[in-house]
Design a protein around this motif. Sequence first.
Motif, PDB file in Angstrom:
ATOM      1  N   ASN A 297       0.885  -1.319   0.046  1.00  0.00           N
ATOM      2  CA  ASN A 297      -0.112   0.064  -0.108  1.00  0.00           C
ATOM      3  C   ASN A 297       0.638   1.247  -0.070  1.00  0.00           C
TER       4      ASN A 297
ATOM      5  N   TRP B  35       3.722   1.613  -1.030  1.00  0.00           N
ATOM      6  CA  TRP B  35       4.465   1.629  -2.503  1.00  0.00           C
ATOM      7  C   TRP B  35       3.601   1.965  -3.532  1.00  0.00           C
ATOM      8  N   LEU B  36       2.301   1.858  -3.311  1.00  0.00           N
ATOM      9  CA  LEU B  36       1.316   2.373  -4.091  1.00  0.00           C
ATOM     10  C   LEU B  36       1.223   3.800  -4.098  1.00  0.00           C
ATOM     11  N   SER B  37       1.024   4.121  -2.696  1.00  0.00           N
ATOM     12  CA  SER B  37       1.128   5.693  -2.549  1.00  0.00           C
ATOM     13  C   SER B  37       2.270   6.451  -3.125  1.00  0.00           C
TER      14      SER B  37
ATOM     15  N   CYS C 175       3.988   5.368  -5.932  1.00  0.00           N
ATOM     16  CA  CYS C 175       3.626   5.371  -7.274  1.00  0.00           C
ATOM     17  C   CYS C 175       2.807   6.397  -7.857  1.00  0.00           C
ATOM     18  N   ALA C 176       1.602   6.527  -6.839  1.00  0.00           N
ATOM     19  CA  ALA C 176       0.796   7.600  -7.521  1.00  0.00           C
ATOM     20  C   ALA C 176       1.632   9.159  -6.933  1.00  0.00           C
TER      21      ALA C 176
ATOM     22  N   ALA D 163       3.666  10.887 -10.094  1.00  0.00           N
ATOM     23  CA  ALA D 163       3.536  11.905 -10.873  1.00  0.00           C
ATOM     24  C   ALA D 163       3.505  13.306 -10.738  1.00  0.00           C
TER      25      ALA D 163
ATOM     26  N   GLN E  99      11.635   5.557  -8.944  1.00  0.00           N
ATOM     27  CA  GLN E  99      10.917   4.458  -9.766  1.00  0.00           C
ATOM     28  C   GLN E  99      11.678   4.138 -10.820  1.00  0.00           C
TER      29      GLN E  99
ATOM     30  N   LEU F  17       0.052  -4.519  -6.276  1.00  0.00           N
ATOM     31  CA  LEU F  17      -1.114  -3.778  -6.484  1.00  0.00           C
ATOM     32  C   LEU F  17      -2.527  -4.534  -5.927  1.00  0.00           C
TER      33      LEU F  17
ATOM     34  N   ALA G 152      -2.052  -4.952  -2.323  1.00  0.00           N
ATOM     35  CA  ALA G 152      -2.278  -3.724  -1.538  1.00  0.00           C
ATOM     36  C   ALA G 152      -3.787  -3.623  -1.282  1.00  0.00           C
TER      37      ALA G 152
END
Lengths: 203, 203
Positions: free
Chosen positions: A109, A111-113, A115-116, A119, A128, A168, A171
């Motif tokens: 989770n 790591w997902l944050s 990634c987001a 941007a 990344q 993903l 997560a």
Amino acid sequence: MTKIAFRTRIEDLRRRELIQAAHRVFMQHGLGGMTTKRICEEAGMSPGILSYYFKGKEDVLFAMVRLNNRLLMEAVATGLAQATTRWGRLEAIIAGNFPEGLFETNIANAWLSVCAASATNQRYARLQRIFYARLQSNLASVFRDALPDARFKQIALALGTMIDGLWLRRATGEALSPQDSTTLVLSVAVALLTEAERAQLAA
Amino acid sequence: MTKIAFRTRIEDLRRRELIQAAHRVFMQHGLGGMTTKRICEEAGMSPGILSYYFKGKEDVLFAMVRLNNRLLMEAVATGLAQATTRWGRLEAIIAGNFPEGLFETNIANAWLSVCAASATNQRYARLQRIFYARLQSNLASVFRDALPDARFKQIALALGTMIDGLWLRRATGEALSPQDSTTLVLSVAVALLTEAERAQLAA
DNA sequence: CAAAAAACTGAACGCACATACAAAAATTTA
DNA sequence: TAAATTTTTGTATGTGCGTTCAGTTTTTTG
């Protein structure tokens, strides 16, 4: 001389402590719930200390993400060092991307944050890119000189994408163990390769 | 009577406007940069209006995510309705998950943020579950009665995971067109199926 | 053991935000 | 048109945050 040496030692120690505290807070509260107060509290220090050793909260965050990436890349490197055949290296790369103790819901989770956030945050985006470049390079070391270029790229893309997808799903809470994840990716690898190609990689 | 009818019409209109404004702000500034002020400004209204038509910011966000999911699910449904063979349905499902105009970096990024938030937000988690259940059910409609259960589950998992992975990579900026994405997932589907199974699905 | 330097504290500040709300404008009703 | 109702506004309020900094404690120096 001694002065500088000591100063550096303490600085490094405190930085490490804060980064690890940030890491723990990140795991528990996510990117949004990561406040300076919580980080310092977790580290057992006063809230003002963060500004003393870091330029600001962003700096701690960045250092933490870098640490996380390093842990993952080291897990792969460890496995790779023990492999002898190409196929063994492939297995090591895939299994290394789902390390026991790291392939967890909260870490995924976090790591997902990141990634987001990549941007809108150039520094994260750079981390990344480094991470993916390493994965690509590792896969290349398996397939280079064994497969034509176009084929290698398609396979590497498919496998890399599956690894991302499994993280993903981890997560979101869907439980798929490290072993099951590794097995699934490997089964796709097997399916994508011809028998001749597999034989070549086993050597 | 007319009173209530009018009131409802205005309410629905304003709600829609605010949700769409929230959607645009989301796309441009991410989950973190989505403030009530910006949303209302984007909708051309005053900052206080949000509390009048919604319980709070969370409500707008939730409605927005639901709208996004609905758009994606409708894209799949449209394609499915036109397909005649099982294989055609599979193609429709996969292609429908990368719709032109929706499979974009900022949208993917927004979706990622929601996935991350699902860990701490029960309502988001529920939306996610519904979305995945629909995908799984669609895939089941292709493979049911054609493949043994265990095999179907493995294939559905592999394809679903790949779709997720491709969205994740889209979010990080790696450009892979809807067409290329669809092709990649389909190539994996082909690889995972035996020739006999493929023939059965073509019927 | 002072004097100096480094490490640390925690209260205080400014800022951005979500929300509440009284007042104003627009619309409907009678 | 006048009263009543709905809709909209823009400011006010409270909260939580990152950061600062004057002061305090701890450690090093001579």
